[in-house]
Every structure is written in C-alpha cells, then in structure tokens.
Design a protein around this motif. Structure first.
Motif, PDB file in Angstrom:
ATOM      1  N   PRO A 179      13.291  -1.621  -5.024  1.00 12.96           N
ATOM      2  CA  PRO A 179      12.755  -2.945  -4.710  1.00 12.96           C
ATOM      3  C   PRO A 179      11.322  -2.860  -4.190  1.00 12.96           C
ATOM      4  O   PRO A 179      10.986  -1.958  -3.435  1.00 12.96           O
ATOM      5  CB  PRO A 179      13.712  -3.460  -3.625  1.00 12.96           C
ATOM      6  CG  PRO A 179      14.442  -2.265  -3.135  1.00 12.96           C
ATOM      7  CD  PRO A 179      14.495  -1.318  -4.267  1.00 12.96           C
ATOM      8  N   MET A 180      10.508  -3.783  -4.595  1.00 13.42           N
ATOM      9  CA  MET A 180       9.108  -3.925  -4.188  1.00 13.42           C
ATOM     10  C   MET A 180       8.198  -2.839  -4.747  1.00 13.42           C
ATOM     11  O   MET A 180       6.984  -2.943  -4.650  1.00 13.42           O
ATOM     12  CB  MET A 180       8.950  -3.943  -2.666  1.00 13.42           C
ATOM     13  CG  MET A 180       9.491  -5.188  -2.014  1.00 13.42           C
ATOM     14  SD  MET A 180       9.314  -5.113  -0.258  1.00 13.42           S
ATOM     15  CE  MET A 180       7.692  -5.806  -0.034  1.00 13.42           C
ATOM     16  N   LEU A 181       8.736  -1.781  -5.282  1.00 15.62           N
ATOM     17  CA  LEU A 181       7.880  -0.708  -5.752  1.00 15.62           C
ATOM     18  C   LEU A 181       7.773  -0.749  -7.271  1.00 15.62           C
ATOM     19  O   LEU A 181       8.669  -1.234  -7.961  1.00 15.62           O
ATOM     20  CB  LEU A 181       8.430   0.652  -5.329  1.00 15.62           C
ATOM     21  CG  LEU A 181       8.482   0.915  -3.836  1.00 15.62           C
ATOM     22  CD1 LEU A 181       8.972   2.317  -3.561  1.00 15.62           C
ATOM     23  CD2 LEU A 181       7.126   0.715  -3.205  1.00 15.62           C
ATOM     24  N   GLY A 182       6.668  -0.204  -7.762  1.00 16.88           N
ATOM     25  CA  GLY A 182       6.474  -0.141  -9.197  1.00 16.88           C
ATOM     26  C   GLY A 182       7.260   1.003  -9.797  1.00 16.88           C
ATOM     27  O   GLY A 182       7.828   1.828  -9.073  1.00 16.88           O
ATOM     28  N   GLY A 183       7.292   1.056 -11.121  1.00 20.55           N
ATOM     29  CA  GLY A 183       8.056   2.085 -11.806  1.00 20.55           C
ATOM     30  C   GLY A 183       7.569   3.478 -11.467  1.00 20.55           C
ATOM     31  O   GLY A 183       8.353   4.389 -11.195  1.00 20.55           O
ATOM     32  N   PHE A 184       6.251   3.629 -11.445  1.00 24.54           N
ATOM     33  CA  PHE A 184       5.684   4.944 -11.193  1.00 24.54           C
ATOM     34  C   PHE A 184       5.975   5.391  -9.762  1.00 24.54           C
ATOM     35  O   PHE A 184       6.339   6.541  -9.512  1.00 24.54           O
ATOM     36  CB  PHE A 184       4.179   4.889 -11.446  1.00 24.54           C
ATOM     37  CG  PHE A 184       3.523   6.222 -11.344  1.00 24.54           C
ATOM     38  CD1 PHE A 184       3.761   7.205 -12.300  1.00 24.54           C
ATOM     39  CD2 PHE A 184       2.676   6.498 -10.291  1.00 24.54           C
ATOM     40  CE1 PHE A 184       3.163   8.441 -12.203  1.00 24.54           C
ATOM     41  CE2 PHE A 184       2.071   7.743 -10.190  1.00 24.54           C
ATOM     42  CZ  PHE A 184       2.315   8.716 -11.141  1.00 24.54           C
ATOM     43  N   GLU A 185       5.845   4.450  -8.847  1.00 25.81           N
ATOM     44  CA  GLU A 185       6.115   4.781  -7.443  1.00 25.81           C
ATOM     45  C   GLU A 185       7.589   5.159  -7.240  1.00 25.81           C
ATOM     46  O   GLU A 185       7.901   6.102  -6.513  1.00 25.81           O
ATOM     47  CB  GLU A 185       5.757   3.596  -6.544  1.00 25.81           C
ATOM     48  CG  GLU A 185       4.283   3.317  -6.497  1.00 25.81           C
ATOM     49  CD  GLU A 185       3.954   1.900  -6.030  1.00 25.81           C
ATOM     50  OE1 GLU A 185       2.860   1.710  -5.498  1.00 25.81           O
ATOM     51  OE2 GLU A 185       4.794   0.995  -6.208  1.00 25.81           O
ATOM     52  N   SER A 186       8.469   4.399  -7.913  1.00 26.22           N
ATOM     53  CA  SER A 186       9.893   4.732  -7.812  1.00 26.22           C
ATOM     54  C   SER A 186      10.141   6.136  -8.337  1.00 26.22           C
ATOM     55  O   SER A 186      10.851   6.924  -7.714  1.00 26.22           O
ATOM     56  CB  SER A 186      10.735   3.755  -8.620  1.00 26.22           C
ATOM     57  OG  SER A 186      10.427   2.453  -8.268  1.00 26.22           O
ATOM     58  N   LEU A 187       9.517   6.429  -9.464  1.00 21.35           N
ATOM     59  CA  LEU A 187       9.687   7.755 -10.072  1.00 21.35           C
ATOM     60  C   LEU A 187       9.249   8.830  -9.100  1.00 21.35           C
ATOM     61  O   LEU A 187       9.914   9.860  -8.933  1.00 21.35           O
ATOM     62  CB  LEU A 187       8.866   7.821 -11.354  1.00 21.35           C
ATOM     63  CG  LEU A 187       9.211   8.982 -12.277  1.00 21.35           C
ATOM     64  CD1 LEU A 187      10.587   8.786 -12.853  1.00 21.35           C
ATOM     65  CD2 LEU A 187       8.179   9.108 -13.376  1.00 21.35           C
ATOM     66  N   TYR A 188       8.145   8.559  -8.418  1.00 19.74           N
ATOM     67  CA  TYR A 188       7.626   9.528  -7.447  1.00 19.74           C
ATOM     68  C   TYR A 188       8.653   9.784  -6.340  1.00 19.74           C
ATOM     69  O   TYR A 188       8.910  10.919  -5.964  1.00 19.74           O
ATOM     70  CB  TYR A 188       6.315   8.999  -6.856  1.00 19.74           C
ATOM     71  CG  TYR A 188       5.772   9.852  -5.740  1.00 19.74           C
ATOM     72  CD1 TYR A 188       5.100  11.037  -5.998  1.00 19.74           C
ATOM     73  CD2 TYR A 188       5.960   9.486  -4.408  1.00 19.74           C
ATOM     74  CE1 TYR A 188       4.622  11.825  -4.978  1.00 19.74           C
ATOM     75  CE2 TYR A 188       5.486  10.275  -3.382  1.00 19.74           C
ATOM     76  CZ  TYR A 188       4.813  11.442  -3.672  1.00 19.74           C
ATOM     77  OH  TYR A 188       4.361  12.216  -2.650  1.00 19.74           O
ATOM     78  N   LEU A 189       9.254   8.688  -5.848  1.00 18.53           N
ATOM     79  CA  LEU A 189      10.238   8.857  -4.776  1.00 18.53           C
ATOM     80  C   LEU A 189      11.480   9.579  -5.271  1.00 18.53           C
ATOM     81  O   LEU A 189      12.048  10.409  -4.573  1.00 18.53           O
ATOM     82  CB  LEU A 189      10.618   7.511  -4.169  1.00 18.53           C
ATOM     83  CG  LEU A 189       9.528   6.851  -3.327  1.00 18.53           C
ATOM     84  CD1 LEU A 189      10.078   5.618  -2.634  1.00 18.53           C
ATOM     85  CD2 LEU A 189       8.962   7.802  -2.297  1.00 18.53           C
ATOM     86  N   TYR A 190      11.895   9.265  -6.515  1.00 17.53           N
ATOM     87  CA  TYR A 190      13.048  10.000  -7.051  1.00 17.53           C
ATOM     88  C   TYR A 190      12.707  11.472  -7.193  1.00 17.53           C
ATOM     89  O   TYR A 190      13.576  12.339  -7.078  1.00 17.53           O
ATOM     90  CB  TYR A 190      13.477   9.427  -8.404  1.00 17.53           C
ATOM     91  CG  TYR A 190      14.181   8.106  -8.276  1.00 17.53           C
ATOM     92  CD1 TYR A 190      15.275   7.960  -7.438  1.00 17.53           C
ATOM     93  CD2 TYR A 190      13.756   6.996  -8.981  1.00 17.53           C
ATOM     94  CE1 TYR A 190      15.918   6.760  -7.301  1.00 17.53           C
ATOM     95  CE2 TYR A 190      14.384   5.781  -8.854  1.00 17.53           C
ATOM     96  CZ  TYR A 190      15.469   5.668  -8.007  1.00 17.53           C
ATOM     97  OH  TYR A 190      16.108   4.474  -7.871  1.00 17.53           O
ATOM     98  N   GLY A 191      11.416  11.731  -7.436  1.00 16.79           N
ATOM     99  CA  GLY A 191      10.983  13.128  -7.550  1.00 16.79           C
ATOM    100  C   GLY A 191      11.283  13.929  -6.308  1.00 16.79           C
ATOM    101  O   GLY A 191      11.517  15.134  -6.386  1.00 16.79           O
ATOM    102  N   LEU A 192      11.283  13.247  -5.166  1.00 22.44           N
ATOM    103  CA  LEU A 192      11.594  13.953  -3.917  1.00 22.44           C
ATOM    104  C   LEU A 192      12.968  14.595  -3.981  1.00 22.44           C
ATOM    105  O   LEU A 192      13.193  15.674  -3.445  1.00 22.44           O
ATOM    106  CB  LEU A 192      11.537  12.984  -2.738  1.00 22.44           C
ATOM    107  CG  LEU A 192      10.171  12.545  -2.266  1.00 22.44           C
ATOM    108  CD1 LEU A 192      10.305  11.497  -1.188  1.00 22.44           C
ATOM    109  CD2 LEU A 192       9.352  13.707  -1.756  1.00 22.44           C
ATOM    110  N   MET A 193      13.902  13.888  -4.648  1.00 27.47           N
ATOM    111  CA  MET A 193      15.251  14.447  -4.780  1.00 27.47           C
ATOM    112  C   MET A 193      15.200  15.745  -5.568  1.00 27.47           C
ATOM    113  O   MET A 193      15.800  16.749  -5.172  1.00 27.47           O
ATOM    114  CB  MET A 193      16.161  13.470  -5.516  1.00 27.47           C
ATOM    115  CG  MET A 193      16.558  12.275  -4.716  1.00 27.47           C
ATOM    116  SD  MET A 193      17.911  11.496  -5.588  1.00 27.47           S
ATOM    117  CE  MET A 193      17.412   9.828  -5.572  1.00 27.47           C
TER     118      MET A 193
END
Lengths: 519, 533
Positions: A445-459
């Motif tokens: 929510p509230m984040l763009g696709g690229f930003e979400s991808l970045y956060l999933y990258g943390l996993m």
C-alpha cells in the motif's frame, strides 16, 4: 488505551533482561563506577577501562545519579576496578534503568501525539513501539529512548510555540549526547526566523527584516548559554580534555559495519572498481588492508581518493544548506512553518547520516523518530516513512549478531511492518470506488511497484545472508560479504529516501494540501 | 482511525490479525533464547535431552526395539514413553539432525550433547511444529468464532484479531514448549484441529482421525477422549429415519469405528508383527510403577498427601484402582450430561470438565498436564472471559516451580504480564471507560460480552474480591518462592504450597465449569443436509 499499550510494552521489555547485550553494557557500568567514585575533575581523565567516558557532562551526571541506586543494590557494580563485572543484579539493575527511563520517552511521545487530531493513538504507538529503539536500547543496551524523549519534548514545545522551552530541551539534549549537534542547524535557523523576528511576514514569502527583536535573541542566548554553562561550568579547567573525548577524529571513515549511507556506496564502488579495472588492463596498487573490508576500521581506498574528516564535514554542511534556506523562507508562513521545521530536522538528520564521519548505524533512529511523527501528518511523509522505516530497521540487524536473535529481529520487524502497513495507509487512502485504479499484485500500500520490489528484496537478502551464504560455503572465503551486502542494499534505500524527501521538502509550497496541526 | 480527536477512539477498526500473530511468534522466540530444562545439569539433563535421545535411538536402532531394553537402548536413560507418532516424529527430526549436526545423534556418544547451534536447531523444530499445527488451528478456530457470532453481539473476545492474539499468547504453552522444551504444540494442535472439525465444519470423520493422530502423539490426549466419544456416539442417534432405525445407527457408528481402527492400524503398523511388541509399547506408555505423582502436582492426591502419606498406605496397583474409580465418578456427570442433553456448546465445556477431572484425580499426573485443560479453557474464553482468564492465570502459576527449575523466571513474569496486557487492551476496546484494573471487576468484564444486561450483582462483587485475593496470593507465593529461603526441614515448602493453592482453585473451577455445563439446555446439532439424488 495508552495505559494498556504502555503496560503491554513494558511487560514485553522485561523479557529482554537476560538476553544478549553488547559491550555498551560494560561501557555504561564503567561510567557508573567512574562517576560514583571519582571527583568530577577526574571523570574525563580516567583510563582504567578502555571504555572511557565520552558523553557530555549531563549524561555523566545521570550516570552519577544512577550509581547511587546501584551502590545500594550491589556495591560491587560501582567499583572502578571491576571490569566486566556482570552479576545478576547488575544486569537486572541496568536493564531496568533503561525500562524506567523509557517512561520519560513515553511521556514525550504522548505530548507529541496530543498535538495532532487524526491518528493520535497511531502516532503514539508508532513512536513508543519503534523496533529500532527496542533493539538498540533493550537488547544491545543504550539509553536512546531516554535521549529521544528530550528531542520529542523539544519538538512538541516548538510546535506549541514555546520557543524558549524548546531551546532549553534541545540544549539539555545536546549536553546529554552531542551527536544531536547534527540537527542543531535546523534549530538555529528556525529559532532565528520564528522567534527573533516577531513579525511572520507581510506577504508570506519575504523576511520582515525590520522586525528583528534583539530582546528575543538575548533571551534565547541567555537560556541556551546558561544550560551550557551549567553543564560545562564544573569542567571549565578540563575543557580541552573533555572536547578531545567528545570528538575523537582518530576513528575511521566508517564504523566496523558500514552504516547504510553514501560512504557505504563509495566504499562499495571502490571495491568494485578494484575488481573491474584490472580486466580493462589498468594497473592498481593493491594494499594489504584493502581486502579485509569490515575488519579494520582504518580503511584506505584503492582507486577512489581517500576521504578526510574535513571533506565529510564540508559535504554535510553543503548538503544541509538548501534545506536550511528553504526552512528560512517557509518560516514566513505562521501556520505551516512548525511542521516544516520537523521536516527540516529530518532532512538535516538524514544529511548528516549520509555524509557524516564515522556514522553509527544506530544514528538512523535520529531520522526514524521524527519521521514517525511526520508519518501521521502528511501522505508523502507517510509513504516514505513506510519505506525507510523498513529499510532502516533492517539495517540495524547486524548490530545484534548472535544467531538466536535472528528470528527475534525478523519477527520484530514484521510486527512493526504489519502495524505500519495496515494503519498508516488507512489514514490517507480513501476506500476505492468500483472500477477505480487497483493496487497491483503484491504491491504494498502507498508504495510504487519498484519500491515494493525493493522491500521484497530484503527478504531475499535476509535469506541469502543466513542460509545461502553458509550453505554455499562462502562464509569461509568472504566472511564479511553479508555485512557489506546489507549495508550497500540498505544504503540504496536510504539514499533513495534522502533524495525523494529532500525533493519533497524543497518543492513544498503552501498551495499543496496542508495537513493540520493544532496550535 | 476515526475523525474524532479522542484518545479513547478505538484504533483497530479492521480485523487485522497479523500484528497479533507476529507478536505472539516474537514472544515465542524471546522465550526460546532462555535455557531449556536440564541445561548443563548432568547426568540426566532434562526434557531437551530426552527429545534429543529419542532422535538418537530412533535413528540407530531397528523399529522393533524402540520400546525395548536392549544393549543399544537403555530404557532407564530417557527411554521412549510416548506413542509411536512421537517416535516417528523423532525419527524424522533425527534424519535432518544427522544431516546438519551429525554429532548430536551419535549412538551413546551424543549423550549430554549441548551446543548453541544445535539448541537453535531444536528450537526451530518446535517453532515450525507450532506454526504448522497449533497456530493454524488457532487462527481457523478464531475465524470460526467470529463467523458464527450473531451479528448484533458485540463481544470483543470473539473478534478474530483479539481472539487469536489472546489465544496464541497464553503463556503456559509458550513457556513449556519454547522454554522448557517439549512438543505439546503438535498433540494440542492436532487436538484443536479435531475440535475445529467438530465445532466448525461438523466433519466427524476428519475430526476423529485428527484426534487419533493427537492421541498417538501423546497418550495424555486420553483426557480428551471421553467427550469426543460421547459426542460422536450421540450424534449417531440423531436424525434417525423412521424405518430401519438400527441399520442407520449402526452404519453411522461403523463409519467412525472404521476410521478409528484404520488410523490405529496404520500408525501402529510396524509394531503389529507380534502381540508382544504391542504390549511392550503399551506397558511403556502407562508405567504403573512410577507412582501416583512424581514432583509436586496440583491435584487431589498431592493435596491429600500433605495430610496422609498415601504411598505408605497403598501399593501402586491399589492406588491406581482408587484413582480409576474416583476419576470415573468425577467424569461421569459431565459425560452423561453431554450424552443425554447434547448441545454443541457443551462440547468444549465437557472437554474442560473431563480433562480437569483427569488432572485432579487420575494416576501419574505431571504438572505440565494442566495444559490439556488450559487449551479447552482458552477455547471457551470468548464465552466466559472472566473465569477462563482467571483459570488460565492459575494454570500458568501452577507450573511455576517447574519453570523456576529451568531458569525461566523472567519469561514467566514477562509473558504473564504480556497476557494480562493484551487482555486489558481487549477490555478497553469494548469498554471505553476501562482502566488498568478493570479486569478484576467481574461485573464490568461481563458487561463487555452482554451489553444489554445490567450487571451489578453482589455475587459477582464477591467473586471479584475473591479474584483479587487469589491474585494477591499468587503474587505473594511467587515472591516467597523466589526470595525466601525455606526452612531446612521443609525444603519443598513453597512448591508444595503452590500446588495446594492451585489445587484448591482447580477444585472450585471444576465445580464451576460443571455447573456451567449443566446450565446449557439441550439442543440437537444440525446435521449437514444430505444430498438427495
């Protein structure tokens, strides 16, 4: 509701008592002993332990006060010679002292959240359940919660327009821990503009130079200087020694674990060029220390020019300047300048984090705490808060290295994220009408696709560091690879946040939809 | 978040249960950082060593000798005394352990093996089992509680988010499984799945097979078996068509019987070669010679033992008979009531009553067995928060001597307060005027579940007073056992006081829950509509 939440949180903090604590635990025990036994003029000279007193006087006085309770409970705690003394009582006392001093932080969080109309409770929860503070204070062991209390009190009094009080709070804070000097420019500019110029503005943009009030400036000066005099007065004869303890420039550019800032990227680029350039036939002189990476604090760059403290200082100041100028102009508008002061504070903290000399990863808390306050007050702040709070807390993971704390860290972050990602967007996102634009698959929510991808990258990063890195056998050859990957990966996120937030702050103008702050 | 600028505004507007679940898991791992039972205490160590030893035995000895005293399997050193499913589980873990930490499962050589990484591995196995069996079952049950709740009922304890958080944070099972080290979450998780199939889905076949699995993981699940048996048996007699009555009943019963027998055969398959094998396993599962109780347990026999030394009066066999008869009398009212005046709501209450009766009166009871009672009580909590919460606190408290032995005092205090904290938040959500001590006030707590009734009875006031005194007693006893040195001639004074204190509570709770069960009227459960061709 706040009592219930504080009760739950305090109960939870108790569970960390016997868990791992870092050497900072011994540091603070040593300070208890020093301040208890030695006369004040010896405080900054004692070198019995390697952990010498390097916080400003007010913090030393706090330790001195605590040491009397400690002496009552177990006199062995406050003996200077008892290096690495760790009885059950010591652990219980020191841990509980953090828990109790945290109540001041809770009070300050309450005074801040009382200022807003929407999302009072959410702001309160975000401030007091900050996982970074839990990790750094209650597991790693420090008193950041207590220190942040002064920051929050000064912010809340500043927003209420009690400038002198805010100045006092901040002056005390500076005399508790001098790292907050980094955000002092925002205070100076704002207090000058908002307090020393009595007329806000005639047209909302230009400065009314004629309204400069010498009286206010004197008041401000007296207040701040008296706090400093009170703090440094007893040490006036030992000032050079004290300052040399407070500002040790003998340390390296980066901490053992690179804080996720500009220099992490710089070091990484250096390493990368070191690998790549020989392939293009360019010879480079290889020094011995260069390959040990995180192990040695003194780190010489091989390809890129080495950095001196003055360079970092100039860069920090230069990066802050535009924000300060902007704050000066935003200060013209009496309604919204308060919130912009907090924004500028965050920007200054981020600038210093990005370019400072020997930045600790813990310094990210200086960004996250004011930003949790802002997250409730504006949608862009909220959006970027979601991003940087996840990344920032993740970047604190290497601080708690014992393996058994890994699930604790991950679950703490997940709990925090599940609260923020559920409730912060609910403040701003209007329920979607039928046929409206829907969020993409797995998009946060509230984040763009690229930003979400970045956060999933943390996993993925987390998985690599803890499972793949060992099972591939890389832990023998490249033991510091996970640390470097974490700091570089997080550095991208923090830099992205810095650029985005800076841009947002600089382009902010009053025609944007204002957020409400009660005056 | 609402529009009003009001501190008391309820923040949690949507049912977001993820934070609660993550927090509960977080607490589990914080507890797991503490030592396990028998940490660094040779020569016998504790339950952790038992679990590790079973891995070693199951990996290295043939299946037929798992329960036998052989040269490779010394039953006196933590011999297997749980049913086959535990053994299979141990074998499965042993295979993984041999791959990761081969040192930890060497035959004989690994006794007393202690290593931080291996400890972490074992903690992970409990954690994953917990998530797989217990947490999933909890979430499903809590979702179902909210689903079947009437629309107009504003019971905050039936909201999925609150219910899951409260359930998962029950300190007893966290401390025993993740601190003390056991795999109760597997058997209790399977048991809860069985309850879920009965209460929510009404699939009796799945329910009985799940329950058989639970029973074959830990024989203590027998405490729960009677309500399952009577409930399912009674269900065979409803909706009997007018013609061919007997045929219908028998065929319904046979369905269940076949499931039960088949599951048993499949699980016990490797032991069925000879009758001797089976008796040997059964003999291991129900050791008569271990006496009526070992440590201090909060049951009736330990209570009586304070005044009359039972062990000197009766032999073990005689004692076992006495236990059997008293237990039978204790469970009879609840079981008969469930059978003759069947009602789906009674099922969980009957589980509480029967397991509590077993706990109080049966033979060879451990203090950890109270978990078997605590889980149905936690299931019942949305209906009767005040009493159930009280019971759960007492049940957790009754295990204090055990936890102290393991060095789990700090987690005990912290998790108990966390549990109280979440309970307080739940109360606050439904009663905006609630304070930190509202949980003591029975009138106000019952107001949260039945808004329209006026609650101001003197009886409930007395109950509140009693709760307060009871909490005070627990507090004082905790202080005593931690801080006060017992007199030399009575080294077990405080553990004994704790068990007597808890036992007196449990006896009263036993009467209370029985009374509650009788108060519910008869109501035949609706059968799922039969498909007509």
């Amino acid at each position: 509701m706040i009592y219930q939440i504080v009760f739950l949180l305090t109960a939870f903090k108790l569970i960390f008592i016997s868990l791992y604590h870092s050497t900072d635990f011994e540091v603070h025990r040593n300070w208890l002993a020093i301040t208890h036994n030695l006369s004040t003029d010896r405080w900054y000279y004692d070198t019995t332990s390697e952990w010498t007193l390097d916080y400003p006087p007010f913090f030393a006085w706090l330790e001195c006060g605590l040491s009397y309770i400690a002496n009552y409970l177990d006199p062995e705690i406050v003996k200077v010679q008892n290096i690495n003394y760790e009885s059950g009582m010591t652990v219980a006392f020191q841990r509980l002292s953090v828990v109790f001093l945290d109540f001041l932080y809770i009070l300050s969080a309450r005074s801040c959240s009382n200022l807003v109309e929407n999302g009072k409770l959410l702001m309160f929860i975000l401030l007091i359940t900050n996982p970074g503070l839990l990790m750094v204070d209650h597991i790693h062991f420090q008193y950041n919660g207590f220190l942040s209390a002064f920051l929050l009190f000064s912010i809340s009094t500043m927003i209420q327009g009690k400038y002198l009080q805010a100045a006092i709070w901040f002056a005390i804070l500076l005399n508790l821990k001098h790292i907050y000097l980094y955000i002092a420019p925002a205070y100076i500019v704002y207090l000058l503009r908002a307090y020393c110029f009595t007329v806000a503005s005639t047209d909302g943009v230009h400065t009314a130079w004629y309204s400069f009030s010498i009286r206010n400036l004197t008041k401000l000066g007296i207040v701040v200087l008296s706090v400093f005099a009170f703090s440094f007065g007893p040490f006036i004869q030992h000032l050079p020694q004290l300052l040399s303890r407070l500002f040790p420039f003998k340390r390296g550019l980066c901490h053992a674990y690179w804080a996720p800032n500009f220099w992490a990227l710089y070091n990484f680029a250096d390493k990368l060029l070191q690998k790549i350039l020989p392939k293009f036939g360019i010879e480079i002189a290889v020094s011995e220390a260069s390959m040990t990476g995180g192990l040695v604090q003194e780190y010489n760059h091989v390809v890129l020019p080495s950095i001196t403290p003055s360079v970092t200082f100039i860069l920090t100041v230069l990066s802050m300047l535009p924000a300060l100028v902007k704050l000066w102009y935003l200060g013209a508008d009496i309604r919204y300048r308060r919130i912009n002061f907090v924004r500028c504070l965050t920007v200054c903290a981020t600038c210093s984090f990005m370019f400072g000399w020997h930045v600790h990863e813990k310094a990210i808390l200086m960004i996250l705490i004011p930003l949790s306050f802002l997250a409730i007050l504006g949608d862009v702040d909220g959006r970027l808060f979601l991003l940087v709070s996840t990344v920032g807390h993740y970047s604190l993971f290497p601080l708690l290295y014992p393996k058994y704390l890994l699930p604790v860290k991950i679950l703490m972050l997940l709990t925090h994220c599940s609260i923020t990602f559920a409730y912060v967007p609910s403040l701003y996102e209007v329920p979607k009408a039928k046929g409206g634009k829907r969020r993409g698959f797995l998009q946060l929510p509230m984040l763009g696709g690229f930003e979400s991808l970045y956060l999933y990258g943390l996993m993925g990063l987390c998985f690599f560091e803890n499972v793949l890195h060992i099972s591939l056998g890389l832990d023998r050859r490249l033991p510091f690879l996970p640390l470097m990957m974490t700091s570089v990966y997080c550095a991208f996120g923090v830099s992205y946040f810095w650029i985005k937030y800076y841009h947002y702050f600089l382009t902010f103008n009053l025609s944007k939809i204002p957020t409400k702050v009660k005056s | 978040m609402g529009k009003k600028s009001d501190w008391e505004k309820i923040v949690i507007t949507k049912d977001i249960w993820l934070p609660g679940v993550f927090f509960a898991l977080l607490v589990r791992w914080c507890v797991a950082a503490y030592p396990y039972s028998g940490y660094k205490t040779p020569p016998m160590y504790g339950d952790f060593e038992a679990q590790r030893h079973w891995q070693e035995i199951t990996l290295h000895t043939p299946i037929s000798t798992w329960y036998r005293n052989t040269t490779h399997n010394d039953l006196n050193y933590w011999g297997l005394d749980y049913p086959p499913l535990t053994a299979y589980h141990s074998y499965l873990l042993a295979v993984v352990a041999e791959w990761l930490y081969p040192e930890s499962v060497r035959l004989f050589a690994s006794r007393g093996y202690e290593n931080e990484d291996h400890k972490l591995f074992m903690r992970w196995t409990v954690f994953l089992c917990d998530i797989y069996f217990y947490v999933t079952a909890t979430i499903c049950l809590c979702i179902d509680t909210e689903r079947i709740k009437p629309k107009d009922e504003k019971n905050v304890f039936k909201r999925t988010d609150i219910a899951t958080a409260l359930f998962l944070l029950y300190p007893g099972i966290i401390l025993i499984d993740h601190g003390h080290f056991q795999y109760n979450c597997v058997s209790l998780g399977l048991f809860m799945w069985a309850v879920f199939y009965i209460v929510a889905i009404e699939n009796d076949i799945l329910a009985s097979s799940c329950f058989i699995l639970a029973l074959n993981y830990k024989q203590m699940e027998l405490y729960h078996s009677l309500p399952f048996f009577f409930y399912l048996l009674r269900k065979c007699f409803i909706n009997v068509p007018p013609r061919r009555k007997l045929y219908h009943v028998v065929s319904e019963f046979n369905k269940l019987a076949i499931v039960v027998v088949c599951s048993f055969i499949i699980i016990w398959c490797p032991f069925l070669r000879s009758w001797d094998n089976v008796t040997q396993v059964v003999y291991r599962l129900f050791p008569l010679k271990r006496g009526v109780f070992e440590d201090k347990v909060s049951n009736v026999w330990c209570f009586i033992n304070v005044f009359i030394k039972l062990k000197s009066f009766y032999s073990n066999e005689k004692m076992a008979k006495i236990c059997l008869i008293t237990t039978a009398f204790a469970v009879l009212p609840s079981c008969m009531d469930l059978f003759f005046r069947i009602n789906k709501k009674k099922f969980i209450l009957s589980l509480i009553n029967v397991s509590l009766a077993f706990f109080l009166f049966s033979f060879q009871v451990h203090e950890k067995t109270i978990l078997l009672v605590a889980i149905p009580v936690a299931l019942h909590l949305p209906e009767d928060p005040y009493m159930c919460f009280w019971f759960l606190l007492v049940s957790n408290f009754s295990m204090l001597p055990l936890l102290l032995k393991d060095g789990l005092l700090i987690p005990f205090i912290s998790t108990s307060f966390i549990y109280l904290g979440v309970y307080n938040i739940a109360l606050k959500l439904s009663l905006p005027s609630a304070g930190l001590f509202t949980f003591l006030n029975a009138n106000r707590v019952y107001k949260t579940i039945q808004k329209n009734k006026s609650h101001n009875s003197v009886f409930l006031k007395l109950v509140s007073l009693y709760f307060f005194v009871s909490l005070l007693g627990m507090f004082v006893l905790t202080l005593c056992i931690v801080l006060v040195k017992p007199p030399k001639n009575l080294p077990d004074l405080f553990p004994l006081l704790i068990s007597v204190y808890s036992c007196s509570h449990f006896l009263l709770f036993f009467l209370y829950f029985n009374y509650q069960q009788f108060c519910i009227p008869k109501c035949l459960p609706e059968l799922p509509k039969l498909k007509t061709k």
